[in-house]
Design a protein around this motif. Structure first.
Motif, PDB file in Angstrom:
ATOM      1  N   VAL A 201     -17.850   8.735 -19.355  1.00 21.06           N
ATOM      2  CA  VAL A 201     -17.010   7.907 -18.495  1.00 21.06           C
ATOM      3  C   VAL A 201     -15.936   7.258 -19.356  1.00 21.06           C
ATOM      4  O   VAL A 201     -16.231   6.536 -20.308  1.00 21.06           O
ATOM      5  CB  VAL A 201     -17.838   6.831 -17.770  1.00 21.06           C
ATOM      6  N   VAL A 202     -14.698   7.528 -19.010  1.00 17.01           N
ATOM      7  CA  VAL A 202     -13.571   7.025 -19.790  1.00 17.01           C
ATOM      8  C   VAL A 202     -12.736   6.109 -18.901  1.00 17.01           C
ATOM      9  O   VAL A 202     -12.277   6.546 -17.833  1.00 17.01           O
ATOM     10  CB  VAL A 202     -12.696   8.185 -20.311  1.00 17.01           C
ATOM     11  N   PRO A 203     -12.534   4.840 -19.283  1.00 15.18           N
ATOM     12  CA  PRO A 203     -11.610   3.994 -18.514  1.00 15.18           C
ATOM     13  C   PRO A 203     -10.227   4.636 -18.478  1.00 15.18           C
ATOM     14  O   PRO A 203      -9.855   5.399 -19.380  1.00 15.18           O
ATOM     15  CB  PRO A 203     -11.586   2.674 -19.289  1.00 15.18           C
ATOM     16  N   VAL A 204      -9.486   4.320 -17.453  1.00 12.87           N
ATOM     17  CA  VAL A 204      -8.180   4.965 -17.295  1.00 12.87           C
ATOM     18  C   VAL A 204      -7.279   4.694 -18.500  1.00 12.87           C
ATOM     19  O   VAL A 204      -6.394   5.505 -18.815  1.00 12.87           O
ATOM     20  CB  VAL A 204      -7.527   4.504 -15.970  1.00 12.87           C
ATOM     21  N   ASN A 205      -7.518   3.596 -19.224  1.00 18.53           N
ATOM     22  CA  ASN A 205      -6.726   3.313 -20.427  1.00 18.53           C
ATOM     23  C   ASN A 205      -6.869   4.410 -21.478  1.00 18.53           C
ATOM     24  O   ASN A 205      -5.970   4.647 -22.283  1.00 18.53           O
ATOM     25  CB  ASN A 205      -7.153   1.986 -21.047  1.00 18.53           C
ATOM     26  N   GLY A 206      -8.022   5.089 -21.510  1.00 20.27           N
ATOM     27  CA  GLY A 206      -8.263   6.124 -22.504  1.00 20.27           C
ATOM     28  C   GLY A 206      -7.798   7.499 -22.093  1.00 20.27           C
ATOM     29  O   GLY A 206      -7.969   8.467 -22.857  1.00 20.27           O
ATOM     30  N   LEU A 207      -7.189   7.613 -20.916  1.00 21.66           N
ATOM     31  CA  LEU A 207      -6.788   8.923 -20.407  1.00 21.66           C
ATOM     32  C   LEU A 207      -5.751   9.621 -21.292  1.00 21.66           C
ATOM     33  O   LEU A 207      -5.908  10.818 -21.609  1.00 21.66           O
ATOM     34  CB  LEU A 207      -6.268   8.777 -18.975  1.00 21.66           C
ATOM     35  N   PRO A 208      -4.689   8.954 -21.728  1.00 20.77           N
ATOM     36  CA  PRO A 208      -3.696   9.648 -22.561  1.00 20.77           C
ATOM     37  C   PRO A 208      -4.296  10.254 -23.823  1.00 20.77           C
ATOM     38  O   PRO A 208      -3.982  11.386 -24.196  1.00 20.77           O
ATOM     39  CB  PRO A 208      -2.667   8.565 -22.875  1.00 20.77           C
ATOM     40  N   ASP A 209      -5.175   9.507 -24.510  1.00 24.16           N
ATOM     41  CA  ASP A 209      -5.782  10.034 -25.734  1.00 24.16           C
ATOM     42  C   ASP A 209      -6.711  11.203 -25.428  1.00 24.16           C
ATOM     43  O   ASP A 209      -6.776  12.171 -26.202  1.00 24.16           O
ATOM     44  CB  ASP A 209      -6.564   8.927 -26.445  1.00 24.16           C
ATOM     45  N   ALA A 210      -7.434  11.115 -24.308  1.00 22.27           N
ATOM     46  CA  ALA A 210      -8.343  12.201 -23.932  1.00 22.27           C
ATOM     47  C   ALA A 210      -7.575  13.487 -23.661  1.00 22.27           C
ATOM     48  O   ALA A 210      -7.977  14.578 -24.077  1.00 22.27           O
ATOM     49  CB  ALA A 210      -9.158  11.799 -22.704  1.00 22.27           C
ATOM     50  N   VAL A 220     -12.856  14.227 -13.443  1.00 20.47           N
ATOM     51  CA  VAL A 220     -13.248  13.724 -12.128  1.00 20.47           C
ATOM     52  C   VAL A 220     -12.709  12.308 -12.018  1.00 20.47           C
ATOM     53  O   VAL A 220     -13.084  11.426 -12.802  1.00 20.47           O
ATOM     54  CB  VAL A 220     -14.775  13.729 -11.937  1.00 20.47           C
ATOM     55  N   VAL A 221     -11.829  12.078 -11.073  1.00 21.90           N
ATOM     56  CA  VAL A 221     -11.225  10.763 -10.871  1.00 21.90           C
ATOM     57  C   VAL A 221     -11.927  10.106  -9.694  1.00 21.90           C
ATOM     58  O   VAL A 221     -11.996  10.672  -8.598  1.00 21.90           O
ATOM     59  CB  VAL A 221      -9.712  10.883 -10.591  1.00 21.90           C
ATOM     60  N   LEU A 222     -12.466   8.908  -9.923  1.00 22.73           N
ATOM     61  CA  LEU A 222     -13.187   8.183  -8.887  1.00 22.73           C
ATOM     62  C   LEU A 222     -12.293   7.111  -8.279  1.00 22.73           C
ATOM     63  O   LEU A 222     -11.820   6.218  -8.985  1.00 22.73           O
ATOM     64  CB  LEU A 222     -14.450   7.529  -9.466  1.00 22.73           C
ATOM     65  N   GLY A 223     -12.068   7.204  -6.974  1.00 21.91           N
ATOM     66  CA  GLY A 223     -11.288   6.188  -6.283  1.00 21.91           C
ATOM     67  C   GLY A 223      -9.858   6.609  -6.030  1.00 21.91           C
ATOM     68  O   GLY A 223      -9.251   7.332  -6.831  1.00 21.91           O
ATOM     69  N   ALA A 224      -9.324   6.136  -4.892  1.00 20.50           N
ATOM     70  CA  ALA A 224      -7.966   6.513  -4.497  1.00 20.50           C
ATOM     71  C   ALA A 224      -7.082   5.297  -4.285  1.00 20.50           C
ATOM     72  O   ALA A 224      -6.158   5.332  -3.482  1.00 20.50           O
ATOM     73  CB  ALA A 224      -8.002   7.364  -3.236  1.00 20.50           C
ATOM     74  N   GLY A 225      -7.404   4.215  -5.006  1.00 18.52           N
ATOM     75  CA  GLY A 225      -6.480   3.089  -5.016  1.00 18.52           C
ATOM     76  C   GLY A 225      -5.315   3.394  -5.937  1.00 18.52           C
ATOM     77  O   GLY A 225      -5.098   4.548  -6.329  1.00 18.52           O
ATOM     78  N   LYS A 226      -4.575   2.354  -6.313  1.00 15.39           N
ATOM     79  CA  LYS A 226      -3.416   2.604  -7.178  1.00 15.39           C
ATOM     80  C   LYS A 226      -3.839   3.173  -8.522  1.00 15.39           C
ATOM     81  O   LYS A 226      -3.203   4.093  -9.042  1.00 15.39           O
ATOM     82  CB  LYS A 226      -2.615   1.325  -7.384  1.00 15.39           C
ATOM     83  N   THR A 227      -4.946   2.653  -9.091  1.00 10.30           N
ATOM     84  CA  THR A 227      -5.384   3.135 -10.397  1.00 10.30           C
ATOM     85  C   THR A 227      -5.787   4.599 -10.333  1.00 10.30           C
ATOM     86  O   THR A 227      -5.386   5.409 -11.174  1.00 10.30           O
ATOM     87  CB  THR A 227      -6.548   2.288 -10.921  1.00 10.30           C
ATOM     88  N   GLY A 228      -6.600   4.950  -9.339  1.00 14.47           N
ATOM     89  CA  GLY A 228      -7.010   6.347  -9.197  1.00 14.47           C
ATOM     90  C   GLY A 228      -5.837   7.270  -8.942  1.00 14.47           C
ATOM     91  O   GLY A 228      -5.745   8.361  -9.519  1.00 14.47           O
ATOM     92  N   SER A 229      -4.916   6.839  -8.079  1.00 10.73           N
ATOM     93  CA  SER A 229      -3.726   7.652  -7.794  1.00 10.73           C
ATOM     94  C   SER A 229      -2.870   7.825  -9.038  1.00 10.73           C
ATOM     95  O   SER A 229      -2.379   8.921  -9.328  1.00 10.73           O
ATOM     96  CB  SER A 229      -2.907   7.003  -6.665  1.00 10.73           C
ATOM     97  N   ASP A 230      -2.695   6.742  -9.790  1.00  7.63           N
ATOM     98  CA  ASP A 230      -1.934   6.830 -11.032  1.00  7.63           C
ATOM     99  C   ASP A 230      -2.589   7.791 -12.016  1.00  7.63           C
ATOM    100  O   ASP A 230      -1.907   8.530 -12.740  1.00  7.63           O
ATOM    101  CB  ASP A 230      -1.813   5.449 -11.681  1.00  7.63           C
TER     102      ASP A 230
END
Length: 266
Positions: A201-210, A220-230
């Motif tokens: 499980v990676v917080p969205v902050n770690g996405l660019p490095d991943a 797998v992206v969980l949630g469709a709020g602004k964070t999930g959509s982003d």
């Protein structure tokens, strides 16, 4: 955006912090709400003094923990304090326009609040204590209807204890202003659900490095709020194929199109 001529320097250190300080208003938290309160106080009350305390090293609240590709979801002209312009899109009269393409990044928002804090401190009526915690307050509430609206400010009988760098400072004040909400973004807490030991499980902050390191074959992206959509948009923008992305959405999602809300901007 904001003028580069002002810098966030020495805000924590207007001389040594005394064992006891005094102000009219002690503001706990230098996020959006706290900074807006200070801005309004300085504008509408010509005499009131304030001390703002925040555990972060500079103002900005939860923006310190924002993911690197975050932008405002609304035009910059709708955000910030009244006395300082955030947006860069202006009309012929020099006023901010509600331009849907003018949406500040997290770094720009932090720089903006940094400049606002510099301006507040320059007034001589605001002292900033960053990297500090307000541990406790004690004393009876001052009389109702006294102070803050152009009337008299109640006597400085309310005490607070602020800790910074291992040292404690007592603050005498008339009012303590706190923010009722407790904003928590994903990078500030563990997942609010159980996670299998084999799952990463990676917080969205770690996405660019991943993505840059090719760490995962699928996302797998969980949630469709602004964070999930982003997160989904960022994955696609950085070249991850749509077939490698699964999007878990718990309910129907309705989106408003910016070009329909702001038809005058192409």
């Amino acid at each position: 955006m904001v003028s580069p001529t002002l810098e966030l320097t020495d805000l924590q250190d207007h001389g040594p912090v005394a064992d006891e300080l005094e102000c009219d208003y002690l503001v706990v938290g230098a996020g959006t709400a706290g900074m807006s309160f200070l801005d309004t106080l300085l504008t509408e009350n010509s005499a009131a003094t304030a001390i703002v305390v925040d555990r972060n090293p500079r103002p900005g609240g939860h923006w310190h923990h924002a993911y690197p590709f975050l932008r405002l979801h609304q035009p910059s002209g709708c955000y910030g304090v009244n006395s300082l312009r955030l947006g860069v899109s202006l009309d012929a009269a020099g006023r901010e326009k509600l331009d849907p393409h003018d949406r500040a990044t997290a770094e720009e928002v932090l720089a903006y609040y940094g400049e606002a804090a510099v301006r507040f401190a320059a007034s001589g009526r605001v002292r900033c204590l960053f990297g500090a915690e307000c541990r406790e307050t004690a004393a009876p509430e001052p009389p109702a209807g006294d102070g803050g609206d152009g009337g008299t400010i109640p006597s400085h009988s309310l005490r607070a204890v602020v800790e910074r760098g291992g040292a404690a400072t007592r603050i005498r004040c008339a009012r303590v202003v706190t923010v009722a909400t407790d904003v928590s973004v994903p990078s500030m807490r563990p997942p609010p659900f159980p996670v299998h030991g084999d799952a990463a499980v990676v917080p969205v902050n770690g996405l660019p490095d991943a993505v840059a390191g090719g760490a995962y074959a699928r996302y797998v992206v969980l949630g469709a709020g602004k964070t999930g959509s982003d997160a989904v948009v960022e994955l696609l923008r950085t070249g991850v194929e749509a077939g490698r992305i699964a999007w878990v959405i718990s309910r129907d999602v309705w989106y408003l199109r910016r070009d329909a809300l702001f038809p005058n901007y192409g």
